[in-house]
Scaffold this motif. Structure first.
Motif, PDB file in Angstrom:
ATOM      1  N   LYS B  91       0.840  -1.207   0.000  1.00  0.00           N
ATOM      2  CA  LYS B  91       0.000   0.000   0.000  1.00  0.00           C
ATOM      3  C   LYS B  91       0.868   1.247   0.000  1.00  0.00           C
ATOM      4  CE  LYS B  91      -3.793   1.238   0.348  1.00  0.00           C
ATOM      5  NZ  LYS B  91      -5.039   1.916   0.550  1.00  0.00           N
ATOM      6  N   SER B  92       2.073   1.165   0.601  1.00  0.00           N
ATOM      7  CA  SER B  92       2.884   2.377   0.671  1.00  0.00           C
ATOM      8  C   SER B  92       3.728   2.579  -0.599  1.00  0.00           C
ATOM      9  CB  SER B  92       3.750   2.388   1.932  1.00  0.00           C
ATOM     10  OG  SER B  92       4.714   1.393   1.849  1.00  0.00           O
ATOM     11  N   SER B  93       3.681   1.628  -1.518  1.00  0.00           N
ATOM     12  CA  SER B  93       4.345   1.835  -2.808  1.00  0.00           C
ATOM     13  C   SER B  93       3.277   1.953  -3.895  1.00  0.00           C
ATOM     14  CB  SER B  93       5.261   0.654  -3.120  1.00  0.00           C
ATOM     15  OG  SER B  93       5.459   0.562  -4.527  1.00  0.00           O
ATOM     16  N   PRO B  94       3.024   3.170  -4.398  1.00  0.00           N
ATOM     17  CA  PRO B  94       1.945   3.339  -5.373  1.00  0.00           C
ATOM     18  C   PRO B  94       2.099   2.413  -6.591  1.00  0.00           C
ATOM     19  CG  PRO B  94       2.731   5.485  -4.627  1.00  0.00           C
ATOM     20  CD  PRO B  94       3.670   4.452  -4.046  1.00  0.00           C
ATOM     21  N   LYS B  95       3.341   2.186  -7.035  1.00  0.00           N
ATOM     22  CA  LYS B  95       3.571   1.351  -8.228  1.00  0.00           C
ATOM     23  C   LYS B  95       3.143  -0.097  -7.958  1.00  0.00           C
ATOM     24  CE  LYS B  95       7.150   0.003 -11.500  1.00  0.00           C
ATOM     25  NZ  LYS B  95       8.606  -0.181 -11.637  1.00  0.00           N
ATOM     26  N   LEU B  96       3.580  -0.592  -6.798  1.00  0.00           N
ATOM     27  CA  LEU B  96       3.276  -1.968  -6.430  1.00  0.00           C
ATOM     28  C   LEU B  96       1.776  -2.138  -6.190  1.00  0.00           C
ATOM     29  CD1 LEU B  96       4.670  -4.563  -5.923  1.00  0.00           C
ATOM     30  CD2 LEU B  96       5.358  -3.778  -3.673  1.00  0.00           C
ATOM     31  N   TRP B  97       1.173  -1.153  -5.523  1.00  0.00           N
ATOM     32  CA  TRP B  97      -0.246  -1.228  -5.225  1.00  0.00           C
ATOM     33  C   TRP B  97      -1.055  -1.263  -6.513  1.00  0.00           C
ATOM     34  CZ3 TRP B  97      -2.967  -2.963  -1.516  1.00  0.00           C
ATOM     35  CH2 TRP B  97      -4.340  -2.694  -1.445  1.00  0.00           C
ATOM     36  N   LYS B  98      -0.618  -0.491  -7.493  1.00  0.00           N
ATOM     37  CA  LYS B  98      -1.313  -0.440  -8.773  1.00  0.00           C
ATOM     38  C   LYS B  98      -1.295  -1.811  -9.467  1.00  0.00           C
ATOM     39  CE  LYS B  98      -1.807   2.983 -12.330  1.00  0.00           C
ATOM     40  NZ  LYS B  98      -1.255   4.121 -13.032  1.00  0.00           N
ATOM     41  N   VAL B  99      -0.131  -2.458  -9.444  1.00  0.00           N
ATOM     42  CA  VAL B  99      -0.026  -3.787 -10.059  1.00  0.00           C
ATOM     43  C   VAL B  99      -0.892  -4.787  -9.297  1.00  0.00           C
ATOM     44  CG1 VAL B  99       1.545  -5.700 -10.583  1.00  0.00           C
ATOM     45  CG2 VAL B  99       2.286  -3.354 -10.999  1.00  0.00           C
ATOM     46  N   TYR B 100      -0.832  -4.751  -7.964  1.00  0.00           N
ATOM     47  CA  TYR B 100      -1.620  -5.672  -7.147  1.00  0.00           C
ATOM     48  C   TYR B 100      -3.110  -5.428  -7.375  1.00  0.00           C
ATOM     49  CZ  TYR B 100      -3.389  -8.067  -2.969  1.00  0.00           C
ATOM     50  OH  TYR B 100      -4.069  -8.895  -2.117  1.00  0.00           O
ATOM     51  N   HIS B 101      -3.463  -4.152  -7.437  1.00  0.00           N
ATOM     52  CA  HIS B 101      -4.847  -3.788  -7.647  1.00  0.00           C
ATOM     53  C   HIS B 101      -5.356  -4.346  -8.980  1.00  0.00           C
ATOM     54  CE1 HIS B 101      -8.402  -1.232  -7.947  1.00  0.00           C
ATOM     55  NE2 HIS B 101      -8.317  -1.189  -6.638  1.00  0.00           N
ATOM     56  N   ALA B 102      -4.577  -4.137 -10.032  1.00  0.00           N
ATOM     57  CA  ALA B 102      -4.989  -4.579 -11.368  1.00  0.00           C
ATOM     58  C   ALA B 102      -4.992  -6.098 -11.473  1.00  0.00           C
ATOM     59  CB  ALA B 102      -4.056  -3.974 -12.425  1.00  0.00           C
ATOM     60  N   ALA B 103      -4.021  -6.770 -10.821  1.00  0.00           N
ATOM     61  CA  ALA B 103      -3.880  -8.221 -10.996  1.00  0.00           C
ATOM     62  C   ALA B 103      -4.790  -9.008 -10.069  1.00  0.00           C
ATOM     63  CB  ALA B 103      -2.421  -8.637 -10.754  1.00  0.00           C
ATOM     64  N   VAL B 104      -5.063  -8.485  -8.885  1.00  0.00           N
ATOM     65  CA  VAL B 104      -5.767  -9.275  -7.877  1.00  0.00           C
ATOM     66  C   VAL B 104      -7.122  -8.667  -7.499  1.00  0.00           C
ATOM     67  CG1 VAL B 104      -5.603 -10.295  -5.569  1.00  0.00           C
ATOM     68  CG2 VAL B 104      -3.546 -10.075  -6.980  1.00  0.00           C
ATOM     69  N   ILE B 105      -7.126  -7.377  -7.141  1.00  0.00           N
ATOM     70  CA  ILE B 105      -8.358  -6.792  -6.597  1.00  0.00           C
ATOM     71  C   ILE B 105      -9.400  -6.568  -7.699  1.00  0.00           C
ATOM     72  CG2 ILE B 105      -9.344  -4.821  -5.354  1.00  0.00           C
ATOM     73  CD1 ILE B 105      -6.815  -4.591  -3.781  1.00  0.00           C
ATOM     74  N   GLU B 106      -8.971  -6.002  -8.836  1.00  0.00           N
ATOM     75  CA  GLU B 106      -9.921  -5.668  -9.896  1.00  0.00           C
ATOM     76  C   GLU B 106     -10.657  -6.911 -10.445  1.00  0.00           C
ATOM     77  OE1 GLU B 106     -10.971  -2.793 -10.290  1.00  0.00           O
ATOM     78  OE2 GLU B 106     -12.080  -2.901 -12.176  1.00  0.00           O
ATOM     79  N   PRO B 107      -9.959  -8.033 -10.725  1.00  0.00           N
ATOM     80  CA  PRO B 107     -10.703  -9.209 -11.194  1.00  0.00           C
ATOM     81  C   PRO B 107     -11.771  -9.683 -10.213  1.00  0.00           C
ATOM     82  CG  PRO B 107      -8.333  -9.523 -11.516  1.00  0.00           C
ATOM     83  CD  PRO B 107      -8.504  -8.250 -10.737  1.00  0.00           C
ATOM     84  N   ARG B 108     -11.468  -9.577  -8.911  1.00  0.00           N
ATOM     85  CA  ARG B 108     -12.475  -9.972  -7.902  1.00  0.00           C
ATOM     86  C   ARG B 108     -13.673  -9.040  -7.936  1.00  0.00           C
ATOM     87  NH1 ARG B 108      -8.243 -10.359  -3.033  1.00  0.00           N
ATOM     88  NH2 ARG B 108      -7.196 -12.231  -3.744  1.00  0.00           N
ATOM     89  N   ARG B 109     -13.401  -7.754  -8.136  1.00  0.00           N
ATOM     90  CA  ARG B 109     -14.486  -6.783  -8.186  1.00  0.00           C
ATOM     91  C   ARG B 109     -15.367  -7.060  -9.413  1.00  0.00           C
ATOM     92  NH1 ARG B 109     -15.951  -1.378  -9.180  1.00  0.00           N
ATOM     93  NH2 ARG B 109     -14.598  -1.319 -10.983  1.00  0.00           N
ATOM     94  N   LEU B 110     -14.735  -7.388 -10.543  1.00  0.00           N
ATOM     95  CA  LEU B 110     -15.497  -7.671 -11.756  1.00  0.00           C
ATOM     96  C   LEU B 110     -16.360  -8.922 -11.577  1.00  0.00           C
ATOM     97  CD1 LEU B 110     -12.823  -6.758 -14.461  1.00  0.00           C
ATOM     98  CD2 LEU B 110     -14.763  -5.383 -13.660  1.00  0.00           C
ATOM     99  N   LEU B 111     -15.817  -9.914 -10.880  1.00  0.00           N
ATOM    100  CA  LEU B 111     -16.576 -11.137 -10.585  1.00  0.00           C
ATOM    101  C   LEU B 111     -17.829 -10.793  -9.781  1.00  0.00           C
ATOM    102  CD1 LEU B 111     -16.129 -14.386 -10.579  1.00  0.00           C
ATOM    103  CD2 LEU B 111     -15.479 -14.041  -8.199  1.00  0.00           C
TER     104      LEU B 111
END
Lengths: 175, 175
Positions: B91-111
């Motif tokens: 969470k404290s690294s915007p770059k890393l959070w963005k990748v995690y968000h796109a790879a993990v969180i966003e697919p769950r939200r779409l589901l």
């Protein structure tokens, strides 16, 4: 605030360093704050929009004001790299997070629980639902957008929509 | 995982270091992951309880399974210092959070949005409510407890209570 603006990580900010930059002795700092954690909490509180005055006209009105404050805090932390970083660093230090939680988050939660209890007493809100659960139903949707999903909409009118939709329910027979 | 267990901060874990510990060349790592961010995302995914199989019997049943997964992830990250730390550092690294968000969180939200759209089509859920808002109303209360409030209850039965209360509504005339 100056150190944070310069990008110094929280872990490298000691009371000594703050005292040096402020041009005062350590004792002067300790007269006001018992430690780093308490000092950082006050820094965050200063950077954040202040706690709201509740209108007290109805549970719905009070809840909307509470959610509006969360919405504005979310917008502020998106636009302020300092607030965003300090918040993330606080979360990664369990000791600091605990102090912030007790000093800042918990009093806000208790305020909201009071609003909900008054609403239950007024008949604005079903008496068979636990106020702790109700708190999370109202506050959770806003916090998810403000804190967890950096790209989620925090548009005007969102607070009213959340409060009114949670009150009405999502089921087909609700409303 | 071994480096994280030893308490090495994410910022000090380079592809070189991982390759050295794993006893392989850097090229072997890069064959599978395009960078550190992608590698850390997969580490988190491995440490977390897996994504759920949805029963597909009703919107209510699917939502309960989705919330149960979030509840179990919350419990897992409370009991695992590694998961907790990696999450906070991400969470404290915007770059890393963005990748995690796109790879993990966003697919769950779409589901979850798909589940809600099916529920709207079935008549299980009011057609006049935006599915994005509905997603946050169901998921927000659980995420607040799992991610933001470390001492909040994550008791059994919470998923059902959230789903059923959001469907019924909190207003006095609801249900």
């Amino acid at each position: 605030m100056r150190l944070l603006e310069e990008g110094v990580p929280l872990a490298e900010i000691s009371i000594e360093r703050v005292a040096r930059i402020a041009g005062v002795g350590k004792a002067t700092i300790y007269r006001r704050w018992s430690g780093r954690e308490e000092l950082f909490c006050d820094v965050m509180r200063t950077a954040e929009p202040p706690d709201p005055e509740l209108p007290g006209t109805s549970m719905r009105d009070d809840l909307i004001v509470i959610l509006e404050t969360l919405r504005h805090r979310g917008l502020a932390s998106r636009s302020s790299a300092i607030m965003h970083n300090v918040y993330a660093q606080m979360k990664s230090s369990p000791k600091l997070w605990k102090v912030y939680h007790a000093a800042v988050i918990e009093p806000r939660r208790l305020l909201t629980l009071d609003v909900l209890r008054r609403g239950q007493a007024n008949g604005e809100f079903r008496a068979d639902v636990d106020v702790e659960l109700a708190n999370d139903l109202f506050v959770g949707p806003m916090l998810v957008r403000a804190v967890i999903r950096p790209d989620a909409g925090l548009e005007e009118g969102l607070s009213e929509r959340i409060v009114d939709t949670v009150l009405a329910g999502l089921g087909p027979t609700a409303r």
